[in-house]
Motif scaffolding. Structure first.
Motif, PDB file in Angstrom:
ATOM      1  N   MET A  31       0.819  -1.212   0.000  1.00  0.00           N
ATOM      2  CA  MET A  31       0.000   0.000   0.000  1.00  0.00           C
ATOM      3  C   MET A  31       0.857   1.269   0.000  1.00  0.00           C
ATOM      4  O   MET A  31       0.325   2.373  -0.132  1.00  0.00           O
ATOM      5  N   GLY A  32       2.163   1.129   0.217  1.00  0.00           N
ATOM      6  CA  GLY A  32       3.043   2.285   0.239  1.00  0.00           C
ATOM      7  C   GLY A  32       3.230   2.913   1.607  1.00  0.00           C
ATOM      8  O   GLY A  32       3.859   3.968   1.728  1.00  0.00           O
ATOM      9  N   VAL A  33       2.672   2.289   2.645  1.00  0.00           N
ATOM     10  CA  VAL A  33       2.832   2.815   4.003  1.00  0.00           C
ATOM     11  C   VAL A  33       4.267   2.628   4.474  1.00  0.00           C
ATOM     12  O   VAL A  33       4.859   3.532   5.074  1.00  0.00           O
ATOM     13  N   PHE A  34       4.817   1.458   4.207  1.00  0.00           N
ATOM     14  CA  PHE A  34       6.207   1.164   4.523  1.00  0.00           C
ATOM     15  C   PHE A  34       7.008   1.129   3.232  1.00  0.00           C
ATOM     16  O   PHE A  34       6.463   0.814   2.166  1.00  0.00           O
ATOM     17  N   PRO A  35       8.296   1.435   3.308  1.00  0.00           N
ATOM     18  CA  PRO A  35       9.122   1.408   2.098  1.00  0.00           C
ATOM     19  C   PRO A  35       9.330  -0.022   1.601  1.00  0.00           C
ATOM     20  O   PRO A  35       9.229  -0.972   2.376  1.00  0.00           O
ATOM     21  N   PRO A  36       9.629  -0.160   0.321  1.00  0.00           N
ATOM     22  CA  PRO A  36       9.942  -1.491  -0.212  1.00  0.00           C
ATOM     23  C   PRO A  36      11.313  -1.929   0.285  1.00  0.00           C
ATOM     24  O   PRO A  36      12.089  -1.109   0.796  1.00  0.00           O
ATOM     25  N   PRO A  37      11.632  -3.193   0.161  1.00  0.00           N
ATOM     26  CA  PRO A  37      12.963  -3.652   0.573  1.00  0.00           C
ATOM     27  C   PRO A  37      14.031  -2.958  -0.273  1.00  0.00           C
ATOM     28  O   PRO A  37      13.817  -2.668  -1.445  1.00  0.00           O
ATOM     29  N   THR A  38      15.155  -2.681   0.365  1.00  0.00           N
ATOM     30  CA  THR A  38      16.218  -1.966  -0.347  1.00  0.00           C
ATOM     31  C   THR A  38      17.524  -2.731  -0.397  1.00  0.00           C
ATOM     32  O   THR A  38      18.379  -2.410  -1.200  1.00  0.00           O
ATOM     33  N   ARG A  39      17.680  -3.673   0.460  1.00  0.00           N
ATOM     34  CA  ARG A  39      18.937  -4.412   0.508  1.00  0.00           C
ATOM     35  C   ARG A  39      18.692  -5.842   0.051  1.00  0.00           C
ATOM     36  O   ARG A  39      18.087  -6.616   0.766  1.00  0.00           O
ATOM     37  N   SER A  40      19.131  -6.155  -1.127  1.00  0.00           N
ATOM     38  CA  SER A  40      18.976  -7.522  -1.611  1.00  0.00           C
ATOM     39  C   SER A  40      20.326  -8.177  -1.800  1.00  0.00           C
ATOM     40  O   SER A  40      21.185  -7.668  -2.515  1.00  0.00           O
ATOM     41  N   ILE A  41      20.501  -9.248  -1.109  1.00  0.00           N
ATOM     42  CA  ILE A  41      21.652 -10.111  -1.258  1.00  0.00           C
ATOM     43  C   ILE A  41      21.058 -11.353  -1.910  1.00  0.00           C
ATOM     44  O   ILE A  41      19.967 -11.763  -1.515  1.00  0.00           O
ATOM     45  N   PRO A  42      21.686 -11.927  -2.892  1.00  0.00           N
ATOM     46  CA  PRO A  42      21.070 -13.086  -3.549  1.00  0.00           C
ATOM     47  C   PRO A  42      20.433 -14.060  -2.541  1.00  0.00           C
ATOM     48  O   PRO A  42      21.097 -14.558  -1.638  1.00  0.00           O
ATOM     49  N   GLY A  43      19.132 -14.236  -2.681  1.00  0.00           N
ATOM     50  CA  GLY A  43      18.399 -15.140  -1.801  1.00  0.00           C
ATOM     51  C   GLY A  43      17.937 -14.515  -0.493  1.00  0.00           C
ATOM     52  O   GLY A  43      17.309 -15.180   0.316  1.00  0.00           O
ATOM     53  N   HIS A  44      18.236 -13.224  -0.282  1.00  0.00           N
ATOM     54  CA  HIS A  44      17.889 -12.561   0.982  1.00  0.00           C
ATOM     55  C   HIS A  44      17.338 -11.165   0.709  1.00  0.00           C
ATOM     56  O   HIS A  44      18.060 -10.293   0.257  1.00  0.00           O
ATOM     57  N   VAL A  45      16.072 -10.947   1.021  1.00  0.00           N
ATOM     58  CA  VAL A  45      15.450  -9.634   0.852  1.00  0.00           C
ATOM     59  C   VAL A  45      15.528  -8.918   2.196  1.00  0.00           C
ATOM     60  O   VAL A  45      15.212  -9.491   3.237  1.00  0.00           O
ATOM     61  N   ARG A  46      15.958  -7.654   2.164  1.00  0.00           N
ATOM     62  CA  ARG A  46      16.133  -6.898   3.405  1.00  0.00           C
ATOM     63  C   ARG A  46      15.532  -5.500   3.300  1.00  0.00           C
ATOM     64  O   ARG A  46      15.516  -4.893   2.247  1.00  0.00           O
ATOM     65  N   TRP A  47      15.052  -5.001   4.456  1.00  0.00           N
ATOM     66  CA  TRP A  47      14.567  -3.641   4.581  1.00  0.00           C
ATOM     67  C   TRP A  47      15.603  -2.831   5.338  1.00  0.00           C
ATOM     68  O   TRP A  47      16.197  -3.303   6.304  1.00  0.00           O
ATOM     69  N   SER A  48      15.796  -1.606   4.909  1.00  0.00           N
ATOM     70  CA  SER A  48      16.704  -0.700   5.598  1.00  0.00           C
ATOM     71  C   SER A  48      16.120  -0.377   6.972  1.00  0.00           C
ATOM     72  O   SER A  48      14.990   0.104   7.091  1.00  0.00           O
ATOM     73  N   TYR A  49      16.903  -0.624   8.015  1.00  0.00           N
ATOM     74  CA  TYR A  49      16.467  -0.347   9.389  1.00  0.00           C
ATOM     75  C   TYR A  49      16.202   1.150   9.548  1.00  0.00           C
ATOM     76  O   TYR A  49      15.198   1.549  10.128  1.00  0.00           O
ATOM     77  N   ALA A  50      17.073   1.976   8.994  1.00  0.00           N
ATOM     78  CA  ALA A  50      16.907   3.435   9.092  1.00  0.00           C
ATOM     79  C   ALA A  50      15.625   3.890   8.404  1.00  0.00           C
ATOM     80  O   ALA A  50      14.920   4.775   8.913  1.00  0.00           O
ATOM     81  N   ASP A  51      15.302   3.312   7.252  1.00  0.00           N
ATOM     82  CA  ASP A  51      14.072   3.671   6.546  1.00  0.00           C
ATOM     83  C   ASP A  51      12.840   3.293   7.361  1.00  0.00           C
ATOM     84  O   ASP A  51      11.852   4.032   7.383  1.00  0.00           O
ATOM     85  N   LEU A  52      12.887   2.157   8.030  1.00  0.00           N
ATOM     86  CA  LEU A  52      11.751   1.740   8.860  1.00  0.00           C
ATOM     87  C   LEU A  52      11.573   2.680  10.046  1.00  0.00           C
ATOM     88  O   LEU A  52      10.448   3.054  10.385  1.00  0.00           O
ATOM     89  N   LEU A  53      12.671   3.085  10.673  1.00  0.00           N
ATOM     90  CA  LEU A  53      12.580   4.026  11.788  1.00  0.00           C
ATOM     91  C   LEU A  53      12.056   5.375  11.323  1.00  0.00           C
ATOM     92  O   LEU A  53      11.321   6.053  12.040  1.00  0.00           O
ATOM     93  N   ALA A  54      12.410   5.762  10.102  1.00  0.00           N
ATOM     94  CA  ALA A  54      11.942   7.041   9.558  1.00  0.00           C
ATOM     95  C   ALA A  54      10.426   7.066   9.392  1.00  0.00           C
ATOM     96  O   ALA A  54       9.810   8.132   9.460  1.00  0.00           O
ATOM     97  N   VAL A  55       9.815   5.909   9.197  1.00  0.00           N
ATOM     98  CA  VAL A  55       8.357   5.845   9.089  1.00  0.00           C
ATOM     99  C   VAL A  55       7.728   6.337  10.391  1.00  0.00           C
ATOM    100  O   VAL A  55       6.726   7.051  10.385  1.00  0.00           O
ATOM    101  N   VAL A  56       8.354   5.996  11.499  1.00  0.00           N
ATOM    102  CA  VAL A  56       7.824   6.372  12.802  1.00  0.00           C
ATOM    103  C   VAL A  56       8.028   7.858  13.083  1.00  0.00           C
ATOM    104  O   VAL A  56       7.120   8.541  13.538  1.00  0.00           O
ATOM    105  N   ASP A  57       9.216   8.378  12.792  1.00  0.00           N
ATOM    106  CA  ASP A  57       9.480   9.777  13.130  1.00  0.00           C
ATOM    107  C   ASP A  57       9.326  10.738  11.952  1.00  0.00           C
ATOM    108  O   ASP A  57       9.495  11.938  12.098  1.00  0.00           O
TER     109      ASP A  57
END
Length: 68
Positions: A31-57
């Motif tokens: 829905m666009g409330v949270f950012p999409p994953p930004t850190r992809s290592i082959p076989g591993h999808v990751r979300w930026s911790y800083a981006d997730l915290l930015a959603v709160v503040d």
């Protein structure tokens, strides 16, 4: 020794940060409330911790990005 914060987290951890299930978290990503994953290592999808915290503040929002 200082505790280190993660740089990027998997979906399970990202969802836990907001006390929700992974399905609920993924729906909000879609829905666009949270950012999409930004850190992809082959076989591993990751979300930026800083981006997730930015959603709160809202520290990463520009004035024109905010819609009440």
């Amino acid at each position: 020794m200082a505790k280190h914060l993660p740089i990027a987290v998997p979906i399970k951890v990202a969802a836990q940060l907001f006390s929700m299930t992974t399905a609920e978290f993924q729906k909000l990503v879609d829905m666009g409330v949270f950012p999409p994953p930004t850190r992809s290592i082959p076989g591993h999808v990751r979300w930026s911790y800083a981006d997730l915290l930015a959603v709160v503040d809202c520290s990463k929002l520009e004035e024109d990005e905010f819609t009440p």
